[in-house]
Each structure stands twice: as structure tokens, then as C-alpha cells.
Write a protein that holds these residues in place. Structure first.
Motif, mmCIF file in Angstrom:
data_model
loop_
_atom_site.group_PDB
_atom_site.id
_atom_site.type_symbol
_atom_site.label_atom_id
_atom_site.label_comp_id
_atom_site.label_asym_id
_atom_site.label_seq_id
_atom_site.Cartn_x
_atom_site.Cartn_y
_atom_site.Cartn_z
ATOM 1 N N THR A 178 33.242 -5.243 -13.663
ATOM 2 C CA THR A 178 33.007 -5.808 -12.330
ATOM 3 C C THR A 178 33.833 -7.071 -12.120
ATOM 4 O O THR A 178 34.357 -7.307 -11.029
ATOM 5 C CB THR A 178 31.511 -6.120 -12.149
ATOM 6 O OG1 THR A 178 30.763 -4.922 -12.336
ATOM 7 C CG2 THR A 178 31.231 -6.656 -10.757
ATOM 8 N N SER A 233 29.799 2.090 -9.814
ATOM 9 C CA SER A 233 29.961 0.685 -9.423
ATOM 10 C C SER A 233 31.388 0.392 -8.998
ATOM 11 O O SER A 233 31.620 -0.427 -8.087
ATOM 12 C CB SER A 233 29.555 -0.235 -10.576
ATOM 13 O OG SER A 233 30.389 -0.039 -11.704
ATOM 14 N N GLY A 237 32.369 -1.162 -5.477
ATOM 15 C CA GLY A 237 33.189 -2.367 -5.416
ATOM 16 C C GLY A 237 34.498 -2.155 -4.682
ATOM 17 O O GLY A 237 34.950 -3.036 -3.935
ATOM 18 N N ARG A 246 39.919 -1.462 -8.773
ATOM 19 C CA ARG A 246 38.676 -1.335 -9.537
ATOM 20 C C ARG A 246 38.496 0.094 -10.059
ATOM 21 O O ARG A 246 37.974 0.308 -11.152
ATOM 22 C CB ARG A 246 37.475 -1.713 -8.680
ATOM 23 C CG ARG A 246 37.366 -3.196 -8.403
ATOM 24 C CD ARG A 246 36.276 -3.497 -7.409
ATOM 25 N NE ARG A 246 36.131 -4.940 -7.231
ATOM 26 C CZ ARG A 246 35.298 -5.707 -7.919
ATOM 27 N NH1 ARG A 246 34.505 -5.151 -8.809
ATOM 28 N NH2 ARG A 246 35.240 -6.995 -7.708
ATOM 29 N N ASP A 371 25.485 -8.623 -10.009
ATOM 30 C CA ASP A 371 25.694 -7.504 -10.938
ATOM 31 C C ASP A 371 24.357 -6.895 -11.359
ATOM 32 O O ASP A 371 24.216 -5.667 -11.438
ATOM 33 C CB ASP A 371 26.440 -7.988 -12.188
ATOM 34 C CG ASP A 371 27.896 -8.324 -11.899
ATOM 35 O OD1 ASP A 371 28.409 -7.882 -10.855
ATOM 36 O OD2 ASP A 371 28.499 -9.041 -12.718
ATOM 37 N N THR A 374 23.119 -4.793 -8.520
ATOM 38 C CA THR A 374 23.931 -3.588 -8.336
ATOM 39 C C THR A 374 23.618 -2.539 -9.387
ATOM 40 O O THR A 374 23.365 -1.365 -9.075
ATOM 41 C CB THR A 374 25.430 -3.942 -8.389
ATOM 42 O OG1 THR A 374 25.738 -4.848 -7.333
ATOM 43 C CG2 THR A 374 26.290 -2.692 -8.257
#
Length: 599
Positions: A178, A233, A237, A246, A371, A374
Motif C-alpha cells: 500500500t 487492495s 488503490g 499499484r 490500511d 481497508t
């Protein structure tokens, strides 16, 4: 950010801090297990899968590795390739070292479980210190995480799952992915301006690759969960930050894990190439993820068997007569529930950051809080019963069916939330107290004591019962060994498929392995041929079409010289046992506990 910028752990002190946390974990584990009373060379867990684990480790002791055992599955021998454990290779290598050093499979299993307390606490502590939490609160959180109900619900029965040091490593890898700019780039703001290669922090990239390799070789379920959360994720993102790079980071890490897993699974893949796949052994249906999904009711209520009877009753009632029980060990505990709810609250009431992602270091508390929110939400969406895990299964990954175990990643981020609150509490006490160290010391001891109490005892029979059971088995098998020549083949009745069969009568799955575990290496046992292969097909025909009496000539032709009967498999059918004894025409040996017969 907190009032005081989090600082990195001093490198000179870190080994001593880590050793201190691990030592406390070992000390508390020794108290919980009562190691001074336990039979050191007998596994304390006698539940079904614990017997299977024991057979794997005993085969390691005898054969060097667990994949081939000619003394099981007689007359053709056991080939374990269809029940793959490639994702647990690093744990199996560690067990191999213990077996080699101790020379005793039972002692090796107990040592592995016991040493796992300290290893898990140390790894969790190091991850939290890397995220720049203070040594005291990080140590408390690591110890509470180590002694979750999950640890003792699974115990030695699921030995490769209950030492779950891959979970904090998975959480760390997710946080790194992340915050990939700050973690992996020399200049986080320079992306697309010149060569990425020249902007990479290669030691940190190597560290992330190493963590991905360790996860992929340690535990299959955590590997699947990590890959799923990395992908989902990264997609979230990329959309949120308009940053497709990402996706590339996630693809690389997922690729490393996939290649590692495939490499370690090479023995099974080669076996499939030579003999074809097996659709019967350890094959999971797509919809099985719904049977073993994550249950909010299990997470938020105490575990049945809690030390506090009121909590235990609440946990038991919450699952009473449930048609989908999933697995135990999902309870987060009081502190974990608080952190979990805090992470969810961040999704509904938290202020999402608007700064560019390249200026958010991995220890930035607002970024870490985001985070936690998420990954908690994504873990819930995929893990919950009837959740998105069905899509993963339909994509060809139905083997990853036990999604309730993603609770470990949720629990880690719940601890992160609690630690961030703890930092605020510490700052508040320091501002208002004239003796902050004394106050904080009392609070630390109280929180640690409460967190360790808020769990369940070790799940086991009494040590006396364990020793009595093994003594009976060993005495009975010893009689057979005196009576039969070396290499004698013993047919075990009733015929039960291997692995993973429905219990028969009062038997538990894998009970037939108790004969093998009690022998001295001179006998061969029929149980253990992998179902779905020709080596096991004859037993199914004997059971379903011919019966043991009609098959006596064939049994003799296959070289069998004795019959082992587990009477627990004939509850309500005792006359069948009498008929077999009459047909063979000899007086049976009877085990000291009266359960087993030998003809």
C-alpha cells in the motif's frame, strides 16, 4: 500523526527486546501446557487431524520425509502426493530438523508446538516495532495475539495452522504494498520520470520478495488470503489514487508467491504429470467456502470454553444448533473486538486522507489506520460466509476453502488499532501525571493480564488419559509384534477411506493410524492408501461389494497374515464382528482397553 513522531527501534536493543517477548511467551505457554506434568514424548492433542500429523512426522523419522511410507497402505504402500503440503514446506523442514535432533516423533511435535509460542510472539513483535510502535505496547500486543483462542482451538490438531507467524508477515507485506512508493523508491515523488529501476531501493525490494517467499512456503491458506488481499487492495488503490502502478506492484508480489508455491509443490506436480490428477483425494467443491467461511457471530462473541463461565455460555449459545458452524477459534477477544469495530468505524466516520500517496510513510498513523480499515473490510467481504471467496473458488482456487482463518489478518489489524489508541493514552498520561512511569506500568501489566486471561485453555484430554490410551495401544501392538514375523501385513477393519472420511460408528477419522503410531517398525498396515488411486480401489470393492468374509481368500492372496478390528467401527453391528471372528476360526487377541481385536 501522533503528537510525537514514531521513531525506529534502536538496532542494538531490538534483539534483546525480541528475546524478552519470546521468553515471556514461552514461560506463559509452559504454564498453560503444564510442561512439568505432560508426557513429553506423546502429543498432547489426540483429536483426529492430530493423529494424521503424528503419522506424517513418524514417517519423517523413519523415512526421512513424509511423502512415502511402504508400511502404510499395504500391500502397495502409501504415496502422500495427492494430499499436498507444498505450501507448508518451510514448516515441514523445521519439523524435519526437530525430528533429526530428537530422534522421536512425539517429542518433536510437542517441541514444535511449544517453540511456536516464542517464534510467533517474536515475529509479531518485530513487525509491530517495524511499524514504529513502542517496545512495551508492541510486546503486549504480540503476546495477546500469540495466545488468541485460535491458537488453542487448532492446537496440534492443525499444527501447520496454529503456529501462524505467517499472518503478521502477511499484514506487513500488505502495508508495504500500500505504501509502495515510500517503501520501495528512493524518491517517492518520481514515478514515470525516468527509469523506475534507477529509483528503486533494492534492499527493501529484496526484503519484500523474501517476506513473500516465506509466506508462500509457510502456510497455504495465508498465502491464498495474502494474494487475494494484495490484488483487491491494489485495485481499490489504483482507482482511488488514479495510480495503475499499484497493480504492477501487486502482480510482482503475487507472482513471487505463486512461483514459490509452485516450486515447493513440484513433487506433487511431477506425480500428477506421471500418474494423472486425483479427483477424490482432498478435492474441494466450489461451495465449500460457505461451510468454512468467516462468521461475525463467532468473531464478536467469546469462544465456547472461555475461562469466564458467563463468556463461555455466551459463545456456546451463539452457535447452538447453527446449521453453518464454520470453525472455532475465530473469537477476537474483548480488545480485538474493540480494535475491529474501530477499524470498521474508520470506513464510516473516518476522514480519508486527500494527500498524495507518495508522502505517506508506512508508519504514518493516519495511513496505517486507513490500511487497517481497508484490509479489515476486504477480509470481511471475501472471508464471510457467502462472500466474495466464491469468486476465488470459481476461478480455480477452491482448495482455499477455510476462509474463516482470514480472521488472523483481521485480528492483527485490530491490534494495530488498539495500539494506536494506546499511543494516545500514553501521551495523555504523560501530560497529566506526575509519575507517568508508575501509572503506565500498572496499566501495562493490567492490560497484558486481561488479554491473556481473555482466551481459552489448551484443548486436550487429561495427560493421564493420553498416557493410558497410548499404553494400551502399545501393549496390544507389542503382543502382535511378538506373534507375527517382521514385515507381516495386517488388514484393518472396518475399511475406511484415506484421507478425510466421515467417521464410522464411534471412531474418529484417522483412528486406524493409532496402530502404526504404536508399532516398532516391523509391521505393515492396510490403512493409508490414498483414495482415488488403484492402490486403494481394492479396499473399496472389498467393503462395498464382497465383504471381509467373502474376501478372505483374496486377502490371503494379497499376503495379509492378520486382521485388526476396531470395534468402535461396528457400533450397532456387533454381530458382524462375531461373524468375522467365526469365519477366521481363531481366538482373537483383545487390547487392554477392550476396543481392538486381532486375528
Amino acid at each position: 500523526m501522533t503528537a510525537t513522531e514514531p521513531t525506529a527501534a534502536p538496532k542494538r536493543r531490538l534483539p534483546l527486546e525480541t528475546l524478552a517477548v519470546a521468553t515471556v511467551a514461552w514461560a506463559w505457554g509452559a504454564i498453560l501446557l503444564r510442561v512439568w506434568d505432560m508426557p513429553k514424548r506423546l502429543p498432547f492433542d489426540t483429536r483426529s487431524d492430530a493423529t494424521l500429523i503424528s503419522s506424517m512426522v513418524k514417517t519423517m523419522e523413519e523415512r526421512g520425509w513424509y511423502l512415502n511410507q511402504p508400511r502404510l497402505g499395504a500391500p502397495f504402500g502409501q504415496q502422500f502426493y495427492d494430499f499436498p503440503h507444498g505450501g507448508e514446506s518451510f514448516q515441514l523442514f523445521a519439523m524435519k530438523v526437530l525430528v533429526t535432533v530428537t530422534g522421536d516423533w512425539g517429542l518433536a511435535i510437542n517441541l514444535y508446538f511449544f517453540l511456536g509460542f516464542g517464534v510467533l510472539a517474536a515475529v509479531t513483535f518485530l513487525v509491530l516495532r517495524h511499524l514504529r510502535f513502542g517496545p512495551v505496547i508492541a510486546g503486549i500486543a504480540a503476546l495477546i495475539f500469540t495466545f488468541m483462542p485460535y491458537h488453542f482451538t487448532h492446537g496440534e490438531m492443525h499444527l501447520w495452522r496454529s503456529t501462524y507467524y505467517s499472518a503478521p508477515l502477511a499484514a506487513l507485506l500488505l502495508v508495504w504494498a500500500t505504501s509502495w512508493r515510500e517503501r520501495f523508491l528512493v524518491d517517492p515523488a518520481r514515478v514515470g520520470k525516468g527509469s523506475i529501476r534507477g529509483n528503486l531501493r533494492w534492499p527493501r525490494v529484496a526484503g519484500a520478495v523474501a517476506v513473500a517467499v516465506v509466506i508462500a512456503g509457510t502456510e497455504t491458506m495465508t498465502t491464498g488470503f495474502t494474494m487475494t488481499l494484495l490484488a483487491s487492495s491494489a485495485l481499490v488503490g489504483a482507482i482511488r489514487w488514479r495510480e495503475p502502478a499499484r497493480l504492477g506492484v501487486a502482480v510482482i508480489l503475487i507472482g513471487v508467491m505463486g512461483i514459490t508455491f509452485a516450486t515447493l509443490s513440484a513433487p506433487t506436480l511431477n506425480y500428477y504429470r506421471a500418474y494423472g490428477t486425483n479427483d477424490q483425494a482432498a478435492r474441494r467443491l466450489v461451495t465449500e467456502s460457505e461451510l468454512y467461511g468467516l462468521k461475525l457471530s463467532r468473531m464478536l462473541t467469546p469462544q465456547g470454553g472461555h475461562r469466564f463461565e458467563v463468556f463461555s455460555k455466551i459463545g456456546a449459545e451463539a452457535q447452538d444448533k447453527s446449521s453453518v458452524r464454520s470453525e472455532g477459534g475465530q473469537a477476537l477477544g474483548v480488545l480485538g473486538v474493540a480494535g475491529f469495530l474501530g477499524a470498521l468505524w474508520g470506513a464510516f466516520a473516518g476522514r480519508w486522507r486527500r494527500e498524495r500517496p507518495d508522502i505517506r510513510p508506512g508508519w504514518d498513523r493516519s495511513a496505517l489506520r486507513e490500511d487497517a480499515t481497508t484490509f479489515t473490510l476486504l477480509a470481511l467481504l471475501f472471508g464471510t460466509i457467502g462472500g466474495l471467496s466464491i469468486l476465488v473458488s470459481m476461478a480455480g482456487f477452491s482448495q482455499i476453502r477455510v476462509w474463516n482463518r482470514i480472521v488472523l489478518i483481521i485480528a492483527f489489524f485490530a491490534m494495530v488499532m488498539v495500539l494506536m489508541w494506546s499511543e494516545q493514552l500514553v501521551a495523555w498520561v504523560r501530560r497529566r501525571s506526575t509519575r507517568p512511569q508508575a501509572v503506565l506500568g500498572v496499566l501495562a501489566v493490567a492490560v497484558l493480564a486481561f488479554g491473556l486471561w481473555d482466551s481459552i485453555p489448551v484443548q486436550r484430554k487429561s495427560y493421564e488419559a493420553i498416557e493410558a490410551q497410548h499404553a494400551s495401544d502399545r501393549a496390544f501392538v507389542g503382543q502382535i509384534e511378538e506373534l507375527m514375523p517382521d514385515g507381516a501385513k495386517i488388514l484393518q477393519l472396518p475399511i475406511i477411506e484415506f484421507p478425510e472420511a466421515q467417521p464410522v460408528g464411534k471412531m474418529e477419522d484417522y483412528d486406524h493410524l493409532r496402530a502404526y503410531l504404536a508399532d516398532d517398525g516391523s509391521l505393515e498396515w492396510s490403512y493409508g492408501s490414498i483414495k482415488g488411486r488403484p492402490a486403494a480401489a481394492w479396499q473399496t470393492v472389498l467393503r462395498d461389494k464382497i465383504g471381509p468374509i467373502g474376501a478372505l481368500p483374496a486377502i490371503l492372496g494379497l499376503g495379509f497374515q492378520g486382521i485388526w478390528i476396531d470395534t468402535y467401527g461396528y457400533v450397532g453391528k456387533e454381530d458382524e464382528v462375531d461373524q468375522i471372528v467365526e469365519a477366521v476360526g481363531v481366538e482373537p487377541l483383545v487390547s487392554p482397553d477392550g476396543r481392538f481385536l486381532f486375528l
